[in-house]
Design an enzyme around this catalytic site. Structure first.
Site, mmCIF file in Angstrom:
data_model
loop_
_atom_site.group_PDB
_atom_site.id
_atom_site.type_symbol
_atom_site.label_atom_id
_atom_site.label_comp_id
_atom_site.label_asym_id
_atom_site.label_seq_id
_atom_site.Cartn_x
_atom_site.Cartn_y
_atom_site.Cartn_z
ATOM 1 N N ASP A 1 0.883 -1.077 -0.114
ATOM 2 C CA ASP A 1 0.033 0.018 0.111
ATOM 3 C C ASP A 1 0.876 1.253 0.040
ATOM 4 O OD1 ASP A 1 -1.890 2.000 0.400
ATOM 5 O OD2 ASP A 1 -2.759 0.962 2.200
ATOM 6 N N HIS A 2 1.471 1.674 -1.110
ATOM 7 C CA HIS A 2 2.218 2.653 -1.218
ATOM 8 C C HIS A 2 1.748 3.966 -2.197
ATOM 9 C CE1 HIS A 2 6.647 1.223 -0.203
ATOM 10 N NE2 HIS A 2 5.656 0.452 0.419
ATOM 11 N N GLY B 1 4.618 2.715 9.126
ATOM 12 C CA GLY B 1 4.680 3.431 7.698
ATOM 13 C C GLY B 1 6.249 3.787 7.560
ATOM 14 N N GLU B 2 6.279 4.516 6.374
ATOM 15 C CA GLU B 2 7.536 4.952 5.696
ATOM 16 C C GLU B 2 7.269 6.678 5.363
ATOM 17 O OE1 GLU B 2 6.203 2.531 3.771
ATOM 18 O OE2 GLU B 2 7.135 1.056 4.809
ATOM 19 N N ASN C 1 5.874 7.576 1.546
ATOM 20 C CA ASN C 1 4.459 7.467 1.290
ATOM 21 C C ASN C 1 3.720 8.481 2.210
ATOM 22 O OD1 ASN C 1 4.865 5.027 -0.471
ATOM 23 N ND2 ASN C 1 5.469 4.064 1.372
ATOM 24 N N GLY D 1 10.536 -5.139 16.954
ATOM 25 C CA GLY D 1 11.119 -5.266 18.091
ATOM 26 C C GLY D 1 10.197 -5.134 19.353
#
Length: 322
Positions: A36-37, A105-106, A109, A173
């Site tokens: 999903d980008h 997310g990133e 995007n 993590g």
């Protein structure tokens, strides 16, 4: 062990993705995941259609495979109430075959909405609130919420599937495990980390799915496969702590300018050797993963990969995974 196929929106247009989805089901894959980008990682990949529009179409050309976003970020580009509505609708269209995969997310995007890019701690706080909102909406009834990061005013989902849409959380993590385990019934991770699996199992009953992903670059010509993997997937080696922060394809191109074809070939199985692909998946089974999605690199090379999967690769993977 379940073997999945990745519908990678960064490397194919919407019509091609829908066609690939139908072919992958007929080839015998157990599930399909969809990225999903808003952007591709690199300009060379060349695509980024809307994932939710594609998913709606995919539900109509498949009958059996489980479907999943891998993953949706519900903290900036989408408000969580919108994600909940989209997920419920796809759950209905698919006849209960959909899992909502979520993550923090990133920048790649999320920066497009012009709100900046929060630090990792704040992103995890936002994700925790977002998943709580989505989960409460899946319960039915009206939801009003006032949190540190999100407000919801009398939201309700009017069309809910009979079976609640499962939520899978992308973790890396202890912090993300603590944030997501109370709300999620499955784990997503890209590294075959047995310690992470153990942390998740302790927090989430020990029997929930653990879903991973492995890139491969099948081609009868190994040299062509290595070149294509380097051109389109050299970003993969940066690791998610780096990949989450870079703002766009030019930044990924700059960050990976010293990555060589040999570097990529050492990390990603390239060429016609099925045994190498199988070997790349074994660390996930050993770490305790229950589901693994394959990414075939190169949007125009899916048909030959799916043919290989049906004839040789899926039987070999299932035998190796026991």
């Amino acid at each position: 062990m379940a073997i999945g196929y990745t519908l990678m929106t960064e490397q194919a247009g919407p019509a091609e993705l829908v066609r690939h989805a139908g072919l992958a089901e007929r080839a015998g894959f157990d599930f399909e995941v969809l990225s999903d980008h808003y952007f591709p990682w690199l300009d060379e990949q060349g695509h980024a259609p809307n994932a939710w529009s594609v998913l709606g179409a995919v539900t109509q050309v498949t009958d059996r495979v489980e479907l999943m976003t891998y993953v949706t970020c519900p903290i900036m580009r989408y408000h969580p109430v919108v994600v909940a509505q989209q997920a419920a609708t796809v759950g209905l269209l698919s006849g209960g075959r959909f899992t909502l995969g979520v993550g923090a997310g990133e920048n790649l995007n999320e920066h497009v909405v012009g709100r900046g890019w929060p630090g990792a701690d704040r992103r995890h706080e936002m994700l925790g609130e977002a998943v709580e909102i989505i989960s409460r909406l899946f319960d039915g009834g009206y939801v009003t919420y006032s949190g540190r990061h999100f407000l919801v005013d009398s939201a309700k989902l009017w069309d809910l599937p009979e079976s609640r849409v499962p939520i899978a959380g992308a973790v890396s993590g202890p912090q993300s495990v603590d944030t997501l385990a109370p709300w999620c019934s499955a784990m997503i991770a890209v590294e075959p980390d047995a310690e992470l699996v153990s942390l998740w199992d302790k927090a989430n009953s020990g029997s929930s799915p653990k879903i991973g992903q492995v890139p491969v670059c099948y081609d009868p010509d190994r040299g062509a496969a290595v070149r294509r993997a380097h051109e389109q997937f050299r970003w993969f080696g940066g690791g998610w702590k780096v990949n989450a922060e870079l703002p766009g394809p030019p930044a990924f191109a700059a960050a990976t300018r010293f990555v060589t074809e040999d570097d990529v070939a050492a990390a990603i199985p390239c060429g016609p050797d099925v045994d190498r692909i199988v070997a790349a998946t074994e660390p996930f089974w050993a770490a305790g993963f229950t589901h693994l999605a394959l990414v075939q690199i190169g949007g125009e090379h899916q048909d030959e990969f799916l043919d290989l999967a049906q004839r040789r690769l899926l039987p070999a993977l299932r035998e190796a995974a026991g």
